[in-house]
Design a protein around this motif. Structure first.
Motif, PDB file in Angstrom:
ATOM      1  N   VAL A 131       0.833  -1.580   0.087  1.00 54.50           N
ATOM      2  CA  VAL A 131      -0.416  -0.059   0.314  1.00 54.50           C
ATOM      3  C   VAL A 131       0.222   1.278  -0.429  1.00 54.50           C
ATOM      4  O   VAL A 131       0.379   2.151   0.232  1.00 54.50           O
ATOM      5  CB  VAL A 131      -1.257  -0.226   1.326  1.00 54.50           C
ATOM      6  N   GLN A 148      -2.507   8.518   4.652  1.00 52.61           N
ATOM      7  CA  GLN A 148      -1.982   7.051   5.195  1.00 52.61           C
ATOM      8  C   GLN A 148      -2.126   6.497   6.136  1.00 52.61           C
ATOM      9  O   GLN A 148      -2.524   4.512   6.708  1.00 52.61           O
ATOM     10  CB  GLN A 148      -0.840   7.514   5.654  1.00 52.61           C
ATOM     11  N   ARG A 151      -4.640   3.589   4.486  1.00 54.57           N
ATOM     12  CA  ARG A 151      -3.312   2.558   4.082  1.00 54.57           C
ATOM     13  C   ARG A 151      -2.693   1.550   5.190  1.00 54.57           C
ATOM     14  O   ARG A 151      -3.001   0.085   5.437  1.00 54.57           O
ATOM     15  CB  ARG A 151      -1.799   3.122   3.322  1.00 54.57           C
ATOM     16  N   ILE A 182      -6.994   5.852  -2.316  1.00 54.21           N
ATOM     17  CA  ILE A 182      -7.191   4.484  -1.484  1.00 54.21           C
ATOM     18  C   ILE A 182      -7.985   3.890  -2.391  1.00 54.21           C
ATOM     19  O   ILE A 182      -7.806   2.777  -2.073  1.00 54.21           O
ATOM     20  CB  ILE A 182      -8.349   5.339  -0.576  1.00 54.21           C
ATOM     21  N   ILE A 185      -5.964   1.808  -4.585  1.00 53.36           N
ATOM     22  CA  ILE A 185      -5.525   1.181  -3.948  1.00 53.36           C
ATOM     23  C   ILE A 185      -6.468  -0.234  -3.661  1.00 53.36           C
ATOM     24  O   ILE A 185      -6.342  -1.627  -4.170  1.00 53.36           O
ATOM     25  CB  ILE A 185      -5.473   1.309  -2.210  1.00 53.36           C
TER      26      ILE A 185
END
Length: 234
Positions: A131, A148, A151, A182, A185
């Motif tokens: 990630v 973050q 993640r 996000i 991901i």
């Protein structure tokens, strides 16, 4: 649907508060195939959070049957349910749910600690690297941006290699740029690893990235439609 990961048959949930009965789910029947990326949408009070808790084996229906990967969740012991939650399902929440005084790496290790596994550090590092946080693994949450921190939460959800990730308003606390990152991901996890992703959201922007949108209203499915994900050809 023969390759169904999730099968819900006439799921009902009634909460009793004194003499009052609240019907949160009024007969939900759904199938979700392995490898789908979909959104469950609905306004507050529509039943979507109750449904997510049942699919995540965090709550049990009042009636109806829930099969996960062909296994009847309603017949599982508490220990087996805990196993399922730990190994088959990853959870990502709006509020990140990170322990504030521990590092990103230690937060990602938590599912392994609960499972009694002591040799998973390399998997945790790989999850953080996947990630994009390989250089932030020793930072605490207050040293990380909101994006973050989310993640880290995704890496924690990934560490036990689940077949299903349930994401409850995963961009709700993020600015639009972090939110897009996000979602990217999640799309990568779905496309490259085949992980089934179910978003629970009221945000059309999240749903626009999926290929199926199920809408709930007053505890019922009012629409279930295939869509073209944003950025894909029709």
């Amino acid at each position: 649907m023969t390759d169904a990961l999730i099968e819900l048959h006439d799921i009902r949930k009634v909460y009793r508060m004194g003499d009052l009965e609240v019907h949160a789910l009024r007969g939900i029947s759904l199938q979700v195939a392995q490898g789908e990326m979909m959104a469950i949408m609905g306004a507050s009070g529509s039943g979507k959070s109750t449904l997510m808790n049942i699919v995540g084996a965090l709550d049990t229906p009042t009636s109806g049957a829930y099969l996960l990967d062909g296994q009847d969740v309603g017949r599982m012991s508490d220990n087996r349910l805990a196993e399922v939650r730990n190994h088959k399902i990853g959870f990502v929440f709006q509020s990140f749910n990170l322990l504030p005084r521990t590092t990103a790496l230690a937060n990602v290790e938590l599912p392994l600690v609960y499972a009694g596994e002591s040799n998973g550090r390399s998997r945790c590092i790989a999850a953080l690297e996947s990630v994009g946080l390989g250089d932030r693994m020793h930072h605490r949450p207050n040293e990380l941006s909101g994006g973050q921190q989310q993640r880290v939460a995704i890496a924690r959800a990934l560490v036990n290699e689940p077949s299903l990730i349930l994401a409850d308003e995963p961009t709700g606390n993020l600015d639009s740029k972090s939110g897009e990152e996000i979602i990217s991901i999640f799309k990568e996890l779905n496309e490259q690893q085949g992980i089934t992703i179910v978003f629970v959201t009221h945000e059309p922007d999240i749903a626009a990235h999926t290929r199926r949108i199920v809408r709930l209203h007053d505890g019922l499915v009012v629409s279930d439609e295939k869509t073209v994900a944003r950025g894909e050809a029709a």
